[in-house]
Each structure stands twice: as structure tokens, then as C-alpha cells.
Design a protein around this motif. Structure first.
Motif, short mmCIF file in Angstrom:
data_model
loop_
_atom_site.label_atom_id
_atom_site.label_comp_id
_atom_site.label_asym_id
_atom_site.label_seq_id
_atom_site.Cartn_x
_atom_site.Cartn_y
_atom_site.Cartn_z
N ASP A 50 -18.09 -66.31 -1.29
CA ASP A 50 -19.06 -65.78 -0.33
C ASP A 50 -19.95 -64.72 -0.98
O ASP A 50 -21.17 -64.70 -0.75
CB ASP A 50 -18.33 -65.16 0.87
CG ASP A 50 -17.72 -66.22 1.77
OD1 ASP A 50 -18.14 -67.39 1.68
OD2 ASP A 50 -16.81 -65.87 2.56
N VAL A 51 -19.34 -63.85 -1.79
CA VAL A 51 -20.13 -62.81 -2.47
C VAL A 51 -21.12 -63.45 -3.44
O VAL A 51 -22.29 -63.06 -3.51
CB VAL A 51 -19.20 -61.83 -3.20
CG1 VAL A 51 -20.00 -60.88 -4.08
CG2 VAL A 51 -18.35 -61.06 -2.21
N THR A 52 -20.64 -64.45 -4.18
CA THR A 52 -21.52 -65.13 -5.14
C THR A 52 -22.62 -65.89 -4.42
O THR A 52 -23.78 -65.89 -4.86
CB THR A 52 -20.71 -66.10 -6.01
OG1 THR A 52 -19.65 -65.38 -6.65
CG2 THR A 52 -21.58 -66.74 -7.07
N PHE A 71 -21.04 -77.13 -0.99
CA PHE A 71 -20.17 -77.19 -2.16
C PHE A 71 -19.05 -76.16 -2.06
O PHE A 71 -17.90 -76.45 -2.42
CB PHE A 71 -20.98 -76.96 -3.43
CG PHE A 71 -20.12 -76.81 -4.66
CD1 PHE A 71 -19.55 -77.93 -5.26
CD2 PHE A 71 -19.85 -75.55 -5.20
CE1 PHE A 71 -18.74 -77.80 -6.37
CE2 PHE A 71 -19.04 -75.42 -6.31
CZ PHE A 71 -18.49 -76.54 -6.91
N ALA A 72 -19.38 -74.95 -1.59
CA ALA A 72 -18.36 -73.91 -1.46
C ALA A 72 -17.26 -74.36 -0.50
O ALA A 72 -16.07 -74.17 -0.79
CB ALA A 72 -18.99 -72.61 -0.97
N ALA A 106 -14.79 -68.83 -8.15
CA ALA A 106 -13.56 -69.31 -7.50
C ALA A 106 -12.46 -69.55 -8.53
O ALA A 106 -11.30 -69.16 -8.31
CB ALA A 106 -13.86 -70.59 -6.73
N MET A 107 -12.79 -70.16 -9.64
CA MET A 107 -11.79 -70.44 -10.66
C MET A 107 -11.28 -69.15 -11.31
O MET A 107 -10.09 -69.04 -11.65
CB MET A 107 -12.37 -71.36 -11.72
CG MET A 107 -12.57 -72.78 -11.26
SD MET A 107 -11.02 -73.63 -10.86
CE MET A 107 -10.22 -73.68 -12.47
N ARG A 144 -8.96 -64.80 -0.80
CA ARG A 144 -9.62 -64.14 -1.93
C ARG A 144 -10.61 -65.08 -2.62
O ARG A 144 -11.69 -64.66 -3.02
CB ARG A 144 -8.56 -63.66 -2.93
CG ARG A 144 -7.76 -62.46 -2.46
CD ARG A 144 -6.97 -61.84 -3.60
NE ARG A 144 -5.99 -62.75 -4.15
CZ ARG A 144 -4.76 -62.90 -3.69
NH1 ARG A 144 -4.35 -62.19 -2.63
NH2 ARG A 144 -3.91 -63.73 -4.26
N ILE A 145 -10.25 -66.34 -2.75
CA ILE A 145 -11.15 -67.31 -3.36
C ILE A 145 -12.41 -67.49 -2.50
O ILE A 145 -13.53 -67.50 -3.01
CB ILE A 145 -10.43 -68.66 -3.56
CG1 ILE A 145 -9.37 -68.52 -4.67
CG2 ILE A 145 -11.42 -69.76 -3.91
CD1 ILE A 145 -8.52 -69.75 -4.84
N GLU A 146 -12.21 -67.62 -1.19
CA GLU A 146 -13.36 -67.79 -0.30
C GLU A 146 -14.24 -66.54 -0.31
O GLU A 146 -15.48 -66.64 -0.26
CB GLU A 146 -12.87 -68.08 1.11
CG GLU A 146 -12.23 -69.47 1.25
CD GLU A 146 -11.72 -69.72 2.66
OE1 GLU A 146 -11.77 -68.78 3.48
OE2 GLU A 146 -11.26 -70.85 2.93
#
Length: 234
Positions: A119-121, A215-216, A92-93, A113-115
Motif C-alpha cells: 500500500d505504501v509503495t 496486481f497488488a 512485498a518480497m 505487513r505485506i499488504e
């Protein structure tokens, strides 16, 4: 005669039963034993990995909520391989920094894009947690039937021995019946721990996944507020 047969059967060890078994029954027993050993290897490995993963989550949460700046934490974690919450945080960072370096202007697009990066991770982390659990499920469901196949072969051997000797004494049928029972027992020995471990490890993986998802969501909300503040300052 019957007592002598029972005495002889009682003196036969499991090892003797294995060597006296037919070729197909031997293959069934060996396959079940290998599956059982591999299942226990997975059970031990996953139990240790889940314990270490849980400790890593606790450690990361203590650092994350300690008041340390996000930039400092990112700089520390980005220099080494991370997993769990650390991997979500770094993904995310990284997207956050890349977007602002390129002059991001749309808060909705940046948030998406962050989400997506998280999600991929998250999917990658869950794949790692749940890997090889399918083997336990397969052993738990298939091993009894494989053992039953060995049982059928052993009983067929007994009937063939009866037909060949024209006798129905216990000494004639005992070897085939013993093979059948041994194959069934090995099938159950392989299946029962695999089923129990699969249910336990699947539940543990689900709980760890829920912590990652929580956490996400929480970190996504934090970054959303940060995005609004940065874009309103422009």
C-alpha cells in the motif's frame, strides 16, 4: 476616417499589440504565455512517461507470468531501481523474506505487513504518476479569468483614451480593445489545452493505478497461499 482606422488596425501585428499594451496587460500576457509553455512541457513529459510506464508494466507482467520463480525474479529486480509493478513486487518480497528470516509465526500479521508495504509503495507510485497534474488543472481553471482581468484593464484603457481625447472614433478605442481581445485569446489558448490534457492524463493515471492495484491484490493472494503452505510445513 473609419476606413483608415480599420486599415491601420488591420496592419498591426500581434507583436505590435503586445508592445503597445500597458504594463499590467503585458504582465498578464507574459504570465499566460509562461503558463502555457510550462503546461505543454508537462503534457509532453507526462505523455512520454505514461507510455514508458505502460510498457514497463507489460514487460513485468510477461516476466512474472512466464513461470520464473519468485526468488529469481526478486533477485533480479532487487539489484536495480524499480517502479510500477516491479516496485510493488520487491516491497512485498522484501517484507516476506525479512519476516521469515525472523521466524514469523502469525500468518495474519505477516499478511498485514505485506499488504501495508504494498500500500505504501502503491501510494508512492500514484504520487509520481499524478505529480504536476494539479498545475494543468490550475491553468485550465484560472487562465480564462486571468485573461479576463487583462480584458478589463484593456477596456479601461480605452475609456481613459476616450476621456482624454474627447473623441469616440475607432482610432482612439481600437488599441485598448485590441489589447483586451489579445489577453482574452492568450488566456483561452493557455486554458483549453490544459483542461483537455488534464482530463486525458488523469484518466490515464487512473487506469495505470487500477492495474497496479489489481496486481497488488493478485500478488497478495499468491503470497497468502505461500504463507499458509510454509507455516503448515513447520
Amino acid at each position: 476616417m473609419a476606413q483608415e482606422a480599420l486599415s491601420a488596425a488591420g496592419s498591426v501585428s500581434l507583436w505590435d499589440l503586445f508592445w503597445q499594451a500597458g504594463f499590467i496587460v503585458k504582465l498578464v500576457m507574459i504570465g499566460l504565455i509562461v503558463a502555457s509553455v510550462w503546461s505543454w512541457a508537462i503534457i509532453i513529459d507526462k505523455s512520454m512517461r505514461y507510455g514508458a510506464f505502460r510498457r514497463q508494466l507489460n514487460k513485468f507482467e510477461s516476466h512474472f507470468w512466464s513461470g520464473q520463480s519468485l526468488e529469481e525474479l526478486y533477485h533480479t529486480l532487487s539489484e536495480r531501481r524499480t517502479n510500477g509493478m516491479g516496485a510493488l513486487f520487491v516491497a512485498a518480497m522484501r517484507e516476506w523474506k525479512k519476516s521469515f528470516e525472523k521466524g514469523a509465526r502469525s500468518p495474519i500479521g505477516l499478511q498485514q505487513r505485506i499488504e501495508k508495504a504494498m500500500d505504501v509503495t502503491l501510494a508512492r507510485e500514484m504520487d509520481g504518476l499524478e505529480s504536476r497534474l494539479g498545475f494543468l488543472a490550475t491553468v485550465g481553471s484560472a487562465a480564462p479569468f486571468v485573461g479576463l482581468f487583462g480584458t478589463v484593464i484593456g477596456i479601461m484603457t480605452s475609456f481613459q483614451a476616450i476621456a482624454g481625447s474627447q473623441q469616440t472614433s475607432l482610432a482612439v478605442v481600437a488599441p485598448g480593445i485590441a489589447e483586451a481581445l489579445l489577453a482574452t485569446a492568450i488566456g483561452l489558448v493557455a486554458a483549453i489545452p490544459a483542461v483537455i490534457a488534464y482530463n486525458k492524463l488523469s484518466a490515464d493515471a487512473g487506469k495505470l493505478g487500477m492495474r497496479l492495484e489489481a496486481f497488488a491484490d493478485e500478488f497478495s493472494a499468491i503470497l497468502s497461499r505461500q504463507i499458509d503452505e510454509k507455516l503448515t510445513q513447520r
